[in-house]
Design a protein around this motif. Structure first.
Motif, PDB file in Angstrom:
ATOM      1  N   ASP A   1     -14.300   4.437   0.691  1.00 57.86           N
ATOM      2  CA  ASP A   1     -14.059   4.334   2.132  1.00 57.86           C
ATOM      3  C   ASP A   1     -12.901   5.248   2.504  1.00 57.86           C
ATOM      4  OD1 ASP A   1     -12.937   3.162   4.728  1.00 57.86           O
ATOM      5  OD2 ASP A   1     -14.734   1.931   4.442  1.00 57.86           O
ATOM      6  N   THR A   2     -13.089   6.039   3.529  1.00 60.99           N
ATOM      7  CA  THR A   2     -12.058   7.009   3.904  1.00 60.99           C
ATOM      8  C   THR A   2     -10.773   6.333   4.364  1.00 60.99           C
ATOM      9  OG1 THR A   2     -13.004   7.134   6.138  1.00 60.99           O
ATOM     10  CG2 THR A   2     -13.718   8.794   4.541  1.00 60.99           C
ATOM     11  N   SER A   3     -10.850   5.118   4.875  1.00 58.88           N
ATOM     12  CA  SER A   3      -9.644   4.450   5.357  1.00 58.88           C
ATOM     13  C   SER A   3      -8.697   4.114   4.198  1.00 58.88           C
ATOM     14  CB  SER A   3     -10.001   3.190   6.143  1.00 58.88           C
ATOM     15  OG  SER A   3     -10.671   2.253   5.337  1.00 58.88           O
ATOM     16  N   ILE A   4      -9.245   3.846   3.016  1.00 54.50           N
ATOM     17  CA  ILE A   4      -8.388   3.601   1.846  1.00 54.50           C
ATOM     18  C   ILE A   4      -7.623   4.867   1.503  1.00 54.50           C
ATOM     19  CG2 ILE A   4      -8.364   3.033  -0.604  1.00 54.50           C
ATOM     20  CD1 ILE A   4     -10.829   1.333  -0.183  1.00 54.50           C
ATOM     21  N   MET A   5      -8.326   5.993   1.499  1.00 55.17           N
ATOM     22  CA  MET A   5      -7.695   7.277   1.181  1.00 55.17           C
ATOM     23  C   MET A   5      -6.652   7.649   2.224  1.00 55.17           C
ATOM     24  SD  MET A   5      -7.880  10.659   2.433  1.00 55.17           S
ATOM     25  CE  MET A   5      -9.529  10.790   3.142  1.00 55.17           C
ATOM     26  N   GLU A   6      -7.006   7.524   3.494  1.00 52.33           N
ATOM     27  CA  GLU A   6      -6.087   7.911   4.558  1.00 52.33           C
ATOM     28  C   GLU A   6      -4.826   7.052   4.546  1.00 52.33           C
ATOM     29  OE1 GLU A   6      -8.610   7.482   7.913  1.00 52.33           O
ATOM     30  OE2 GLU A   6      -9.603   9.441   7.652  1.00 52.33           O
ATOM     31  N   ALA A   7      -4.996   5.763   4.278  1.00 54.88           N
ATOM     32  CA  ALA A   7      -3.836   4.866   4.249  1.00 54.88           C
ATOM     33  C   ALA A   7      -2.917   5.217   3.078  1.00 54.88           C
ATOM     34  CB  ALA A   7      -4.311   3.418   4.144  1.00 54.88           C
ATOM     35  N   ALA A   8      -3.495   5.491   1.904  1.00 51.59           N
ATOM     36  CA  ALA A   8      -2.687   5.827   0.734  1.00 51.59           C
ATOM     37  C   ALA A   8      -1.978   7.165   0.916  1.00 51.59           C
ATOM     38  CB  ALA A   8      -3.567   5.853  -0.515  1.00 51.59           C
TER      39      ALA A   8
END
Length: 309
Positions: free
Chosen positions: A262-269
């Protein structure tokens, strides 16, 4: 022909003389002798002062999202156990990720006892080689220097008091893994993999390494397990669907959780605000990491209750 002399200065004849017995005059039972030598040579495990439980987050291969799992696990444990102290050690000397993911920078200070003070964010004590070198400077060290750095990050950091120290391990099964496994008591190791066969091959090696050195494998994290189309919601298993489950049965451990791609996991990290603290508790991704934390705690409790532990 002269007897061959090994680099460490032992001839075949001297080996036989040293290990020959009445029952084995030729010293041919080498396997038993080697095991005895290994036992004598292993260092005594010494706990890290003030640290109750050490959990390793490892992977056989890089690029499977291990550091993202380690960070979110630490935050999930802290969120699940608000009265307990959690720390995060970045043991990847050559490619530290914790400073970026935990939104931390700067040079750590020293205590009156000349210990390094961990940097703290989101209520997590953190230490990384990334705090001690320039952000763009490569670390070009040989193995002995790496081992010395690991020892300092374990022993010369003011971790106390900590209930849980999460160690984000470098990928592979090399010197760092062996040094940590042999020098400190470890409650358990978590293996992060993707369902792709090329990642599972190395995950298997990582799990077997920990089992061989007597560290219990808590379970597998099946990362990037599936991808949900943001437009239609269709789930695709782009790296395969059953690889982690097959591996878990083969090595005798559970798949603790499936984490989607999920891109939101990457963006948050990448932004320094990991998904566990940047999103709401009803977010399925947050719930996945919270579930992981609960299962890790449950499994660690079961391991402590096992008679052989």
């Amino acid at each position: 022909m002269a007897l061959r002399r090994f680099n460490f200065g032992v001839t075949l004849s001297s080996w036989k003389m040293k290990y020959s017995t009445h029952s084995d005059p030729l010293g041919t039972n080498l396997k038993e002798r080697q095991a005895q030598m290994m036992k004598k040579g292993l260092p005594v495990k010494k706990p890290i002062e003030g640290v109750k439980n050490v959990i390793l987050v490892a992977s056989g291969k890089g690029g499977v999202g291990k550091s993202t799992v380690a960070v979110n696990l630490a935050l999930a444990l802290s969120r699940h156990l608000p009265s307990q102290d959690v720390g995060l050690l970045d043991a990847d000397i050559f490619g530290p990720s914790i400073p970026t993911m935990m939104n931390l920078s700067g040079n750590p200070l020293l205590t009156d006892k000349n210990l390094i003070k961990p940097l703290v964010n989101y209520n997590i004590k953190c230490m990384s080689m990334g705090f001690l070198v320039d952000n763009n400077a490569p670390v070009i060290w040989r193995g002995l220097m790496v081992m010395s750095a690991i020892e300092k990050l374990l022993r010369q950091v003011d971790w106390s008091p900590l209930d849980y120290l999460i160690i984000d391990m470098p990928p592979g099964t090399g010197d760092t893994q062996l040094s940590i496994a042999q020098n400190i008591p470890v409650a358990g190791a978590i293996i992060v993999t993707t369902p792709q066969e090329i990642a599972l091959i190395d995950a298997r090696k990582g799990a077997l390494m920990f089992q061989k050195v007597g560290i219990p494998v808590v379970g597998l994290v099946n990362n990037m397990a599936s991808y949900a189309c943001p437009n239609c919601g269709h789930h695709s298993h782009i790296f395969g669907a059953t690889g982690a489950e097959k591996l878990s049965k083969e090595i005798g451990v559970d798949v603790l959780v499936d984490i989607p791609l999920d891109t939101s996991i990457m963006e948050a990290a990448d932004g320094g605000y990991p998904i566990v603290i940047s999103s709401t508790s009803n977010n399925p991704l947050v719930q996945a990491y919270m579930s992981l934390a609960e299962k890790v705690l449950s499994r660690l409790s079961a391991i402590k209750d096992e008679p052989s532990r």
